[in-house]
Design a protein around this motif. Structure first.
Motif, PDB file in Angstrom:
ATOM      1  N   ASP A  81       0.878  -1.171   0.000  1.00  0.00           N
ATOM      2  CA  ASP A  81       0.000   0.000   0.000  1.00  0.00           C
ATOM      3  C   ASP A  81       0.917   1.222   0.000  1.00  0.00           C
ATOM      4  O   ASP A  81       1.558   1.525   1.012  1.00  0.00           O
ATOM      5  CB  ASP A  81      -0.903  -0.029   1.239  1.00  0.00           C
ATOM      6  CG  ASP A  81      -1.986   1.032   1.187  1.00  0.00           C
ATOM      7  OD1 ASP A  81      -1.718   2.124   0.621  1.00  0.00           O
ATOM      8  OD2 ASP A  81      -3.084   0.790   1.709  1.00  0.00           O
ATOM      9  N   TYR A  82       0.989   1.900  -1.153  1.00  0.00           N
ATOM     10  CA  TYR A  82       1.968   2.987  -1.314  1.00  0.00           C
ATOM     11  C   TYR A  82       1.716   4.150  -0.346  1.00  0.00           C
ATOM     12  O   TYR A  82       2.611   4.934  -0.058  1.00  0.00           O
ATOM     13  CB  TYR A  82       1.964   3.501  -2.769  1.00  0.00           C
ATOM     14  CG  TYR A  82       0.746   4.329  -3.114  1.00  0.00           C
ATOM     15  CD1 TYR A  82       0.792   5.719  -2.996  1.00  0.00           C
ATOM     16  CD2 TYR A  82      -0.438   3.728  -3.512  1.00  0.00           C
ATOM     17  CE1 TYR A  82      -0.325   6.488  -3.275  1.00  0.00           C
ATOM     18  CE2 TYR A  82      -1.555   4.483  -3.792  1.00  0.00           C
ATOM     19  CZ  TYR A  82      -1.502   5.854  -3.675  1.00  0.00           C
ATOM     20  OH  TYR A  82      -2.609   6.600  -3.928  1.00  0.00           O
ATOM     21  N   GLN A  83       0.476   4.250   0.161  1.00  0.00           N
ATOM     22  CA  GLN A  83       0.160   5.354   1.079  1.00  0.00           C
ATOM     23  C   GLN A  83       0.711   5.113   2.483  1.00  0.00           C
ATOM     24  O   GLN A  83       0.791   6.034   3.296  1.00  0.00           O
ATOM     25  CB  GLN A  83      -1.364   5.516   1.207  1.00  0.00           C
ATOM     26  CG  GLN A  83      -2.058   5.761  -0.105  1.00  0.00           C
ATOM     27  CD  GLN A  83      -3.505   5.299  -0.053  1.00  0.00           C
ATOM     28  OE1 GLN A  83      -4.424   6.097   0.021  1.00  0.00           O
ATOM     29  NE2 GLN A  83      -3.716   3.994  -0.060  1.00  0.00           N
ATOM     30  N   LEU A  84       1.046   3.850   2.766  1.00  0.00           N
ATOM     31  CA  LEU A  84       1.435   3.501   4.132  1.00  0.00           C
ATOM     32  C   LEU A  84       2.952   3.290   4.242  1.00  0.00           C
ATOM     33  O   LEU A  84       3.423   2.293   4.751  1.00  0.00           O
ATOM     34  CB  LEU A  84       0.665   2.252   4.587  1.00  0.00           C
ATOM     35  CG  LEU A  84      -0.864   2.374   4.519  1.00  0.00           C
ATOM     36  CD1 LEU A  84      -1.534   1.068   4.920  1.00  0.00           C
ATOM     37  CD2 LEU A  84      -1.371   3.518   5.409  1.00  0.00           C
ATOM     38  N   ARG A  85       3.702   4.271   3.700  1.00  0.00           N
ATOM     39  CA  ARG A  85       5.158   4.219   3.771  1.00  0.00           C
ATOM     40  C   ARG A  85       5.645   5.370   4.640  1.00  0.00           C
ATOM     41  O   ARG A  85       5.041   6.423   4.643  1.00  0.00           O
ATOM     42  CB  ARG A  85       5.757   4.415   2.372  1.00  0.00           C
ATOM     43  CG  ARG A  85       5.553   3.243   1.446  1.00  0.00           C
ATOM     44  CD  ARG A  85       6.412   3.487   0.222  1.00  0.00           C
ATOM     45  NE  ARG A  85       5.981   2.665  -0.883  1.00  0.00           N
ATOM     46  CZ  ARG A  85       5.899   3.080  -2.132  1.00  0.00           C
ATOM     47  NH1 ARG A  85       6.185   4.336  -2.435  1.00  0.00           N
ATOM     48  NH2 ARG A  85       5.522   2.260  -3.085  1.00  0.00           N
ATOM     49  N   TRP A  86       6.762   5.134   5.301  1.00  0.00           N
ATOM     50  CA  TRP A  86       7.355   6.220   6.079  1.00  0.00           C
ATOM     51  C   TRP A  86       8.838   5.983   6.283  1.00  0.00           C
ATOM     52  O   TRP A  86       9.333   4.882   6.045  1.00  0.00           O
ATOM     53  CB  TRP A  86       6.646   6.371   7.425  1.00  0.00           C
ATOM     54  CG  TRP A  86       6.874   5.236   8.390  1.00  0.00           C
ATOM     55  CD1 TRP A  86       7.845   5.180   9.345  1.00  0.00           C
ATOM     56  CD2 TRP A  86       6.119   4.021   8.501  1.00  0.00           C
ATOM     57  NE1 TRP A  86       7.748   3.991  10.035  1.00  0.00           N
ATOM     58  CE2 TRP A  86       6.688   3.268   9.548  1.00  0.00           C
ATOM     59  CE3 TRP A  86       5.011   3.491   7.828  1.00  0.00           C
ATOM     60  CZ2 TRP A  86       6.209   2.015   9.922  1.00  0.00           C
ATOM     61  CZ3 TRP A  86       4.526   2.249   8.199  1.00  0.00           C
ATOM     62  CH2 TRP A  86       5.119   1.525   9.236  1.00  0.00           C
TER      63      TRP A  86
END
Ligand SMILES: *[C@@H]1O[C@H](CO)[C@@H](O)[C@H](O)[C@H]1NC(C)=O
Ligand SMILES: *[C@@H]1O[C@H](CO)[C@@H](O)[C@H](O)[C@H]1NC(C)=O
Length: 247
Positions: free
Chosen positions: A82-87
């Motif tokens: 899920d590309y939105q859940l990167r950090w």
């Protein structure tokens, strides 16, 4: 250790714990501030989301030649990006993974196609959390009780029963599946009559002319071998009872 030193140690530990939880709170707020669980996590609408599906068979409950079904307890393992859940962990006190309720993220509506009962999700023992890694990898492990259709030839000593998993609504252009790992737990698997001798999974595409759409499933064959003598039967029966209590 002096009382003074102990007090200092205790205070610094508490400070650390508070600091870590602040980082996690900051991270989760950031990750989910614009998150919509209904939206497939892909950059372009034409992109497909690929989900890896694996199964660990925990227990064979029953092979039923009358109803032509087999019952088992399995862990269904799903992995996707899920590309939105990167950090960047260095910005959040080194946190490299978080756990959130599975209802907080987009996930597939995976079902057991050859279910002899309702959708397998209704047999889930508990709604588990998902693990999210800092690179956006999401891991979901569900413990489910399956009752699956399987044509059983009762006179044969070797049979294969299928576990067919796929999305209920998303076609291949939206969600694709790839086979993950398939395994049995030799310490847990036990049935009075049958032993699991192997598992193998493959990706299968199926075209539905009526809707002109293709759907993907992961089809797993569970090979079963009939136990030979009464002694085996008795032993495995005892084992099955013990394992039932463990669960
Ligand atoms: C069932 O298994 C037996 C023994 O392997 C075989 O002879 C028979 O043809 C099988 N029946 C069917 C319907 O496949
Ligand atoms: C399962 O059984 C089939 C025949 O029914 C055989 O071809 C296959 O190799 C077996 N697979 C495993 C993993 O044991």
């Amino acid at each position: 250790m002096s009382a003074q030193l102990f007090a200092i140690l205790l205070i610094s530990l508490c400070a650390c714990a508070a600091w870590a939880s602040e980082d996690e709170k900051k991270l989760l707020t950031k990750l989910f501030e614009n998150y919509d669980t209904r939206v497939r996590p892909v950059l372009e609408n034409s992109d497909k989301l690929t989900v890896e599906v694996g199964v660990t068979l925990r227990k064979l409950i029953k092979v039923n030649p009358v109803a032509n079904t087999f019952e088992a307890i399995a862990w269904i393992v799903q992995k996707w990006q899920d590309y939105q859940l990167r950090w960047d962990p260095t910005h959040y006190g080194g946190i490299n993974r978080v756990y959130v309720p599975q209802t907080d993220v987009f996930k597939t509506d995976l079902v057991l196609y050859n279910s002899a009962k309702a959708m397998y999700k209704e047999h889930r023992q508990q709604p588990n959390k998902v693990m999210i890694m800092s690179d956006g990898a999401v891991l979901l492990v569900d413990s489910v009780k399956l009752t699956a259709d399987c044509l059983i030839n009762d006179t044969a000593t070797e049979i294969a029963c299928p576990i067919i998993l796929g999305s209920w609504v998303y076609d291949m252009s939206q969600i694709d599946l790839k086979p993950g790992t398939f395994s049995t737990d030799p310490d847990v698997i036990a049935s009075p009559m049958w032993t699991v001798t192997g598992m193998k999974g493959k990706r299968v595409e199926r075209f539905f002319p009526k809707w002109e759409l293709s759907y993907v499933s992961v089809n797993i064959d569970v090979n079963l071998s009939k136990n030979k003598n009464d002694m085996d039967v008795d032993k495995s029966h005892e084992k099955a009872n013990v394992n039932a209590n463990d669960l």
